[in-house]
Design a protein around this motif. Structure first.
Motif, PDB file in Angstrom:
ATOM      1  N   TYR A 154      43.592  44.045  38.204  1.00 48.27           N
ATOM      2  CA  TYR A 154      44.748  43.981  39.090  1.00 48.27           C
ATOM      3  C   TYR A 154      44.358  43.305  40.398  1.00 48.27           C
ATOM      4  O   TYR A 154      43.184  43.248  40.756  1.00 48.27           O
ATOM      5  CB  TYR A 154      45.269  45.391  39.412  1.00 48.27           C
ATOM      6  CG  TYR A 154      45.752  46.160  38.224  1.00 48.27           C
ATOM      7  CD1 TYR A 154      46.995  45.903  37.669  1.00 48.27           C
ATOM      8  CD2 TYR A 154      44.967  47.160  37.652  1.00 48.27           C
ATOM      9  CE1 TYR A 154      47.452  46.620  36.566  1.00 48.27           C
ATOM     10  CE2 TYR A 154      45.402  47.881  36.556  1.00 48.27           C
ATOM     11  CZ  TYR A 154      46.650  47.606  36.018  1.00 48.27           C
ATOM     12  OH  TYR A 154      47.087  48.305  34.938  1.00 48.27           O
ATOM     13  N   LEU A 155      45.352  42.804  41.094  1.00 43.34           N
ATOM     14  CA  LEU A 155      45.135  42.291  42.434  1.00 43.34           C
ATOM     15  C   LEU A 155      44.729  43.453  43.329  1.00 43.34           C
ATOM     16  O   LEU A 155      45.397  44.484  43.355  1.00 43.34           O
ATOM     17  CB  LEU A 155      46.429  41.647  42.954  1.00 43.34           C
ATOM     18  CG  LEU A 155      46.415  41.173  44.404  1.00 43.34           C
ATOM     19  CD1 LEU A 155      45.418  40.046  44.600  1.00 43.34           C
ATOM     20  CD2 LEU A 155      47.814  40.728  44.820  1.00 43.34           C
ATOM     21  N   GLU A 156      43.625  43.289  44.073  1.00 40.02           N
ATOM     22  CA  GLU A 156      43.114  44.379  44.907  1.00 40.02           C
ATOM     23  C   GLU A 156      43.079  44.053  46.389  1.00 40.02           C
ATOM     24  O   GLU A 156      43.195  44.961  47.228  1.00 40.02           O
ATOM     25  CB  GLU A 156      41.705  44.761  44.434  1.00 40.02           C
ATOM     26  CG  GLU A 156      41.671  45.286  42.996  1.00 40.02           C
ATOM     27  CD  GLU A 156      40.267  45.400  42.444  1.00 40.02           C
ATOM     28  OE1 GLU A 156      39.315  45.006  43.167  1.00 40.02           O
ATOM     29  OE2 GLU A 156      40.102  45.869  41.308  1.00 40.02           O
TER      30      GLU A 156
ATOM     31  N   ASN B 118      45.216  49.871  46.285  1.00 44.29           N
ATOM     32  CA  ASN B 118      44.457  50.799  45.461  1.00 44.29           C
ATOM     33  C   ASN B 118      45.380  51.771  44.732  1.00 44.29           C
ATOM     34  O   ASN B 118      46.576  51.811  44.989  1.00 44.29           O
ATOM     35  CB  ASN B 118      43.416  51.559  46.317  1.00 44.29           C
ATOM     36  CG  ASN B 118      44.041  52.194  47.544  1.00 44.29           C
ATOM     37  OD1 ASN B 118      44.771  53.190  47.436  1.00 44.29           O
ATOM     38  ND2 ASN B 118      43.778  51.625  48.718  1.00 44.29           N
TER      39      ASN B 118
ATOM     40  N   ARG C 101      34.973  40.493  38.358  1.00 44.59           N
ATOM     41  CA  ARG C 101      35.798  40.273  39.547  1.00 44.59           C
ATOM     42  C   ARG C 101      36.051  38.780  39.744  1.00 44.59           C
ATOM     43  O   ARG C 101      35.282  37.937  39.318  1.00 44.59           O
ATOM     44  CB  ARG C 101      35.125  40.851  40.792  1.00 44.59           C
ATOM     45  CG  ARG C 101      35.083  42.371  40.806  1.00 44.59           C
ATOM     46  CD  ARG C 101      34.569  42.875  42.140  1.00 44.59           C
ATOM     47  NE  ARG C 101      35.377  42.387  43.253  1.00 44.59           N
ATOM     48  CZ  ARG C 101      36.548  42.918  43.606  1.00 44.59           C
ATOM     49  NH1 ARG C 101      37.051  43.924  42.922  1.00 44.59           N
ATOM     50  NH2 ARG C 101      37.214  42.430  44.634  1.00 44.59           N
TER      51      ARG C 101
ATOM     52  N   ASP D  61      44.510  45.792  51.489  1.00 47.61           N
ATOM     53  CA  ASP D  61      43.767  46.365  50.378  1.00 47.61           C
ATOM     54  C   ASP D  61      44.712  47.229  49.548  1.00 47.61           C
ATOM     55  O   ASP D  61      45.379  48.126  50.087  1.00 47.61           O
ATOM     56  CB  ASP D  61      42.612  47.220  50.899  1.00 47.61           C
ATOM     57  CG  ASP D  61      41.501  46.390  51.503  1.00 47.61           C
ATOM     58  OD1 ASP D  61      40.599  45.985  50.748  1.00 47.61           O
ATOM     59  OD2 ASP D  61      41.539  46.139  52.721  1.00 47.61           O
TER      60      ASP D  61
ATOM     61  N   GLN E 244      41.701  38.657  45.767  1.00 47.37           N
ATOM     62  CA  GLN E 244      40.547  39.189  45.058  1.00 47.37           C
ATOM     63  C   GLN E 244      41.002  40.304  44.131  1.00 47.37           C
ATOM     64  O   GLN E 244      41.950  41.027  44.438  1.00 47.37           O
ATOM     65  CB  GLN E 244      39.509  39.760  46.037  1.00 47.37           C
ATOM     66  CG  GLN E 244      38.975  38.764  47.042  1.00 47.37           C
ATOM     67  CD  GLN E 244      38.012  39.420  48.032  1.00 47.37           C
ATOM     68  OE1 GLN E 244      37.216  40.275  47.661  1.00 47.37           O
ATOM     69  NE2 GLN E 244      38.097  39.027  49.277  1.00 47.37           N
ATOM     70  N   GLY E 245      40.330  40.445  43.000  1.00 47.27           N
ATOM     71  CA  GLY E 245      40.705  41.525  42.101  1.00 47.27           C
ATOM     72  C   GLY E 245      39.876  41.548  40.844  1.00 47.27           C
ATOM     73  O   GLY E 245      38.898  40.812  40.694  1.00 47.27           O
ATOM     74  N   SER E 246      40.285  42.410  39.917  1.00 46.37           N
ATOM     75  CA  SER E 246      39.671  42.486  38.590  1.00 46.37           C
ATOM     76  C   SER E 246      40.809  42.484  37.581  1.00 46.37           C
ATOM     77  O   SER E 246      41.409  41.448  37.319  1.00 46.37           O
ATOM     78  CB  SER E 246      38.779  43.725  38.466  1.00 46.37           C
ATOM     79  OG  SER E 246      39.477  44.897  38.860  1.00 46.37           O
TER      80      SER E 246
END
Length: 202
Positions: A178-180, A197, A152, A195, A174-176
């Motif tokens: 993809y942008l989350e 998803n 992350r 947020d 914040q993300g992994s």
């Protein structure tokens, strides 16, 4: 009527930031170059389109109240971002390279052209850069601070130019892969958390 007024203001605030209280890091953040940041978003940086669901919470400081909404979003490179609010009141917000349009009940209730207002152009460009993973464009308008936490990542964008500074304190991402999460901190004390998803890229 009050609820509809709040939703209308919420949409205007979203596009006027922008689509995040100043953020205090536990450790001093590292300043990264755009080229180093390109790897953070993985597939998102090269995707032609994105779509998914969102949950959004907007705190309005001068009213001391929060407005929650949810719906579906879609983003197509070179075309625009569509923000379809389904709850609590159906509202569609479209951000294109040329304008920002809000619709309710099939009727246009707000339209802002990028040639009419410098802020509208800046907002459009920032949203396209965020959802398109264009760190080079973001680096032109923001100082980038990043924190890597295993898979992350957290990025804070601090506005450089006076136009964005007049409205935004910071944008936190914040993300992994993809942008989350997007968190908008505005200069008037308003705060927005978005947020994302069920994201799908094509």
């Amino acid at each position: 009527m009050i609820l509809r007024s709040l939703i209308g203001r919420f949409a205007v605030v979203l596009v006027s930031m922008v689509v995040m209280v100043s953020v205090v890091w536990a450790a001093k953040p590292n300043i990264e170059t755009a080229s180093a940041m390109e790897n953070l978003l993985g597939e998102q940086a090269s995707a032609a389109s994105l779509e998914g669901k969102f949950e959004q919470s907007k705190y309005i400081a001068d009213l001391d109240t929060s407005l929650d909404s949810s719906g579906h979003f879609s983003f197509v490179v070179d075309e625009g971002l569509s923000w379809n609010i389904r709850k609590p009141v159906a509202t569609n917000l479209r951000i294109t390279p040329n304008e920002i349009v809000e619709e309710q009940d099939g009727e246009v209730v707000m339209r802002m052209g990028v040639d009419e207002q410098p802020m509208t152009r800046a907002i459009s460009e920032v949203f396209f850069a965020i959802f398109g993973g264009d760190w080079q464009a973001l680096e032109e308008r923001f100082t980038i601070h990043s924190v890597q936490e295993d898979a992350r990542w957290i990025v804070e964008l601090e506005p450089k130019d006076e136009l964005l500074k007049s409205y935004l304190n910071a944008i936190k991402l914040q993300g992994s892969d993809y942008l989350e999460v997007l968190i908008l901190s505005e200069s008037n004390g308003d705060r927005t958390r978005i947020d994302l998803n069920d994201i799908k890229a094509r």
